[in-house]
Design a protein around this motif. Structure first.
Motif, short mmCIF file in Angstrom:
data_model
loop_
_atom_site.label_atom_id
_atom_site.label_comp_id
_atom_site.label_asym_id
_atom_site.label_seq_id
_atom_site.Cartn_x
_atom_site.Cartn_y
_atom_site.Cartn_z
N GLN A 5 -39.09 -21.60 32.35
CA GLN A 5 -38.14 -20.62 32.60
C GLN A 5 -39.02 -19.92 33.87
N VAL A 6 -38.19 -19.75 34.92
CA VAL A 6 -38.80 -18.99 36.02
C VAL A 6 -37.75 -17.63 36.29
N GLY B 267 -45.16 -30.92 39.43
CA GLY B 267 -44.52 -32.07 38.97
C GLY B 267 -45.07 -32.77 37.60
N LYS B 268 -46.46 -32.06 37.43
CA LYS B 268 -46.97 -32.54 36.17
C LYS B 268 -46.46 -31.56 34.83
N ILE B 269 -45.80 -30.76 35.12
CA ILE B 269 -45.43 -30.15 33.90
C ILE B 269 -44.08 -30.68 33.10
N SER B 270 -44.29 -30.87 32.03
CA SER B 270 -43.14 -31.67 31.16
C SER B 270 -42.36 -30.76 30.26
N ALA B 271 -42.95 -29.72 30.07
CA ALA B 271 -42.19 -28.56 29.15
C ALA B 271 -40.88 -27.80 29.73
N PRO B 272 -40.07 -27.57 29.06
CA PRO B 272 -38.90 -26.66 29.68
C PRO B 272 -39.56 -25.65 30.22
N ALA C 66 -39.39 -31.34 35.33
CA ALA C 66 -39.15 -30.76 33.81
C ALA C 66 -37.76 -30.03 33.90
N PRO C 67 -37.05 -29.72 32.74
CA PRO C 67 -35.96 -28.92 32.73
C PRO C 67 -36.42 -27.85 32.99
N LEU C 68 -35.65 -27.09 34.19
CA LEU C 68 -35.97 -25.82 34.82
C LEU C 68 -34.78 -24.92 34.78
N ARG D 251 -35.24 -19.46 25.13
CA ARG D 251 -35.99 -19.85 23.92
C ARG D 251 -34.77 -20.64 23.02
N ASP D 252 -33.44 -19.96 22.97
CA ASP D 252 -32.31 -20.50 22.07
C ASP D 252 -31.96 -21.89 22.70
N LYS D 253 -31.84 -22.01 24.06
CA LYS D 253 -31.34 -23.04 24.73
C LYS D 253 -32.29 -24.30 24.74
N PHE D 254 -33.46 -24.01 25.09
CA PHE D 254 -34.50 -25.01 25.29
C PHE D 254 -35.37 -25.17 24.37
N ILE D 255 -35.77 -24.30 23.64
CA ILE D 255 -36.97 -24.51 22.62
C ILE D 255 -36.31 -24.82 21.29
N TYR D 256 -35.41 -23.98 20.83
CA TYR D 256 -34.76 -24.44 19.39
C TYR D 256 -33.53 -24.82 19.34
N ARG D 257 -33.24 -25.96 19.89
CA ARG D 257 -32.20 -26.74 19.88
C ARG D 257 -31.85 -27.25 18.53
#
Length: 145
Positions: free
Chosen positions: A85-86, A78-83, A109-111, A139-145
């Motif tokens: 991917q699992v 619950g402390k993770i705030s970064a998008p 966080a966005p998961l 990466r394309d969807k969540f990191i480089y928007r």
């Protein structure tokens, strides 16, 4: 419980920290759904000599800590705030697929979760192109928007 934890309960505590070729082969059988990817004894020996042996003490301590408190990391999700991917192998035998439900429940966080068919614990080894594509899409969807 997963097949790995069943084996740990039977006394194979350091199943993922093999010291012998035979132990490494057992580890690969557990981690790989596609058994044809299990390396030859010669490659397994090289793996042990190069990777495991120099790190053996650290790996055993890390594995012992994980076994001591299997839920120790859950409150931290619950402390993770970064998008995040699992990727989870449908045929995972190390950590049961129901762990994904815990991750989904605990994370705010966005998961993005991908369940990979025809794969076990070692997704990049068993399905490298699929894993790379999923990572790039994330990466394309969540990191480089």
């Amino acid at each position: 419980m997963s097949p790995m934890f069943d084996k740990v309960a039977q006394g194979k505590k350091h199943l993922l920290v093999p010291e012998t070729v035979e132990q490494a082969e057992e580890m690969f059988h557990l981690c790989l759904h596609n058994k044809s990817l299990i390396p030859s004894k010669q490659l397994v020996k090289g793996f042990l000599d190069y990777y495991n042996t120099p790190r053996m003490s650290f790996l055993k301590k890390m594995f012992d800590a994980l076994l001591e408190d299997q839920d120790a990391l859950t409150p931290l999700l619950g402390k993770i705030s970064a998008p995040t991917q699992v990727m989870w192998g449908r045929h995972e035998e190390v950590l049961h697929i129901t762990c994904v439900d815990v991750i989904k429940r605990e994370m705010t966080a966005p998961l993005h979760v991908d369940i990979i068919e025809d794969s076990g614990h070692s997704i990049p080894v068993e399905t490298p192109k699929k894993a790379a594509t999923l990572i790039m899409n994330f990466r394309d969807k969540f990191i480089y928007r």
